[in-house]
Design a protein around this motif. Structure first.
Motif, PDB file in Angstrom:
ATOM      1  N   SER A 176      -8.462  30.878  57.728  1.00 37.65           N
ATOM      2  CA  SER A 176      -7.624  29.689  57.796  1.00 37.65           C
ATOM      3  C   SER A 176      -8.502  28.444  57.891  1.00 37.65           C
ATOM      4  O   SER A 176      -9.665  28.504  58.257  1.00 37.65           O
ATOM      5  N   ILE A 234      -1.454  23.523  46.474  1.00 41.39           N
ATOM      6  CA  ILE A 234      -1.489  24.622  47.433  1.00 41.39           C
ATOM      7  C   ILE A 234      -0.246  25.486  47.240  1.00 41.39           C
ATOM      8  O   ILE A 234       0.871  24.980  47.267  1.00 41.39           O
ATOM      9  N   GLN A 235      -0.464  26.778  47.035  1.00 37.93           N
ATOM     10  CA  GLN A 235       0.638  27.751  46.987  1.00 37.93           C
ATOM     11  C   GLN A 235       0.523  28.576  48.261  1.00 37.93           C
ATOM     12  O   GLN A 235      -0.462  29.277  48.456  1.00 37.93           O
ATOM     13  N   ASP A 236       1.543  28.471  49.104  1.00 32.25           N
ATOM     14  CA  ASP A 236       1.425  29.081  50.432  1.00 32.25           C
ATOM     15  C   ASP A 236       2.043  30.461  50.570  1.00 32.25           C
ATOM     16  O   ASP A 236       2.177  30.962  51.667  1.00 32.25           O
ATOM     17  N   THR A 253      -3.676  19.233  54.799  1.00 34.92           N
ATOM     18  CA  THR A 253      -2.851  20.388  54.465  1.00 34.92           C
ATOM     19  C   THR A 253      -3.520  21.638  55.018  1.00 34.92           C
ATOM     20  O   THR A 253      -4.703  21.878  54.760  1.00 34.92           O
ATOM     21  N   LEU A 272      -4.420  25.544  55.408  1.00 39.08           N
ATOM     22  CA  LEU A 272      -4.629  26.662  54.486  1.00 39.08           C
ATOM     23  C   LEU A 272      -4.681  27.940  55.301  1.00 39.08           C
ATOM     24  O   LEU A 272      -5.541  28.101  56.150  1.00 39.08           O
ATOM     25  N   THR A 277      -2.763  31.722  51.436  1.00 37.74           N
ATOM     26  CA  THR A 277      -2.758  30.505  50.635  1.00 37.74           C
ATOM     27  C   THR A 277      -3.607  30.668  49.378  1.00 37.74           C
ATOM     28  O   THR A 277      -4.724  31.171  49.438  1.00 37.74           O
TER      29      THR A 277
END
Length: 184
Positions: free
Chosen positions: A64, A111-113, A125, A127, A131
């Motif tokens: 993270s 960002i695709q979470d 943002t 992560l 992510t």
């Protein structure tokens, strides 16, 4: 004279790619005529997981972290700060391009979470483990000076009767405004 492959519609100001350098009047953002370039718009975005990103940027292993814009010029983001654990790194778009092997520094970060939500990085943002970071952009090369695909695009432009619209002097004057062409 700086040159590169393709600008994706615009070239870059010298001072926005290599921060801290002095501005040079003939290395300013210009319209690029590179629409025939295979890199005009990237055919595939570059995707990687947050953990891979942290490793490639020199932050070490981590599940993270975060990303945020760190230097802006108007609405244009020139550099980003990344953090993982107690480590942070501040990188220009050009440094990110070099570290990740991207086509150019003219990219957006999405960002695709994992919850089917996409966020464009405009502020800090977070992560997480699942992510995925997507770099999507235009052009190839640093973007400063003469665009090779753009110069070709200008050279190929013709009037309705087939006469060239631009000659080499016009092309050089377009990409290096204010520079003087002199004999050798």
């Amino acid at each position: 004279a700086h040159y590169f492959a393709s600008g994706g519609g615009m070239t870059e100001n010298l001072g926005e790619v290599w921060l801290g350098g002095r501005n040079i009047p003939y290395l300013t953002s210009r319209q690029d005529f590179d629409w025939r370039s295979p890199y005009y718009r990237w055919d595939r975005p570059f995707k990687l997981k947050a953990s891979e990103l942290f490793l490639k940027l020199g932050l070490g292993p981590s599940d993270s972290g975060w990303i945020e814009p760190s230097i802006c010029s108007g609405n244009k983001i020139l550099a980003y700060r990344f953090g993982a654990g107690d480590r942070t790194v501040n990188l220009t778009r050009e440094q990110i391009r070099q570290k990740l092997g991207l086509h150019s520094p003219r990219f957006n970060i999405i960002i695709q979470d994992g919850k089917y939500r996409e966020v464009t990085v405009e502020s800090r943002t977070e992560l997480g483990l699942s992510t995925v970071i997507v770099f999507d952009g235009v052009g190839k090369g640093h973007g400063v000076g003469l665009s090779q695909w753009g110069a070709q695009g200008m050279a190929l432009m013709c009037t309705s009767d087939g006469a060239p619209v631009y000659n080499y002097v016009d092309i050089l004057n377009h990409y290096y405004p204010g520079a003087k062409l002199v004999g050798n």
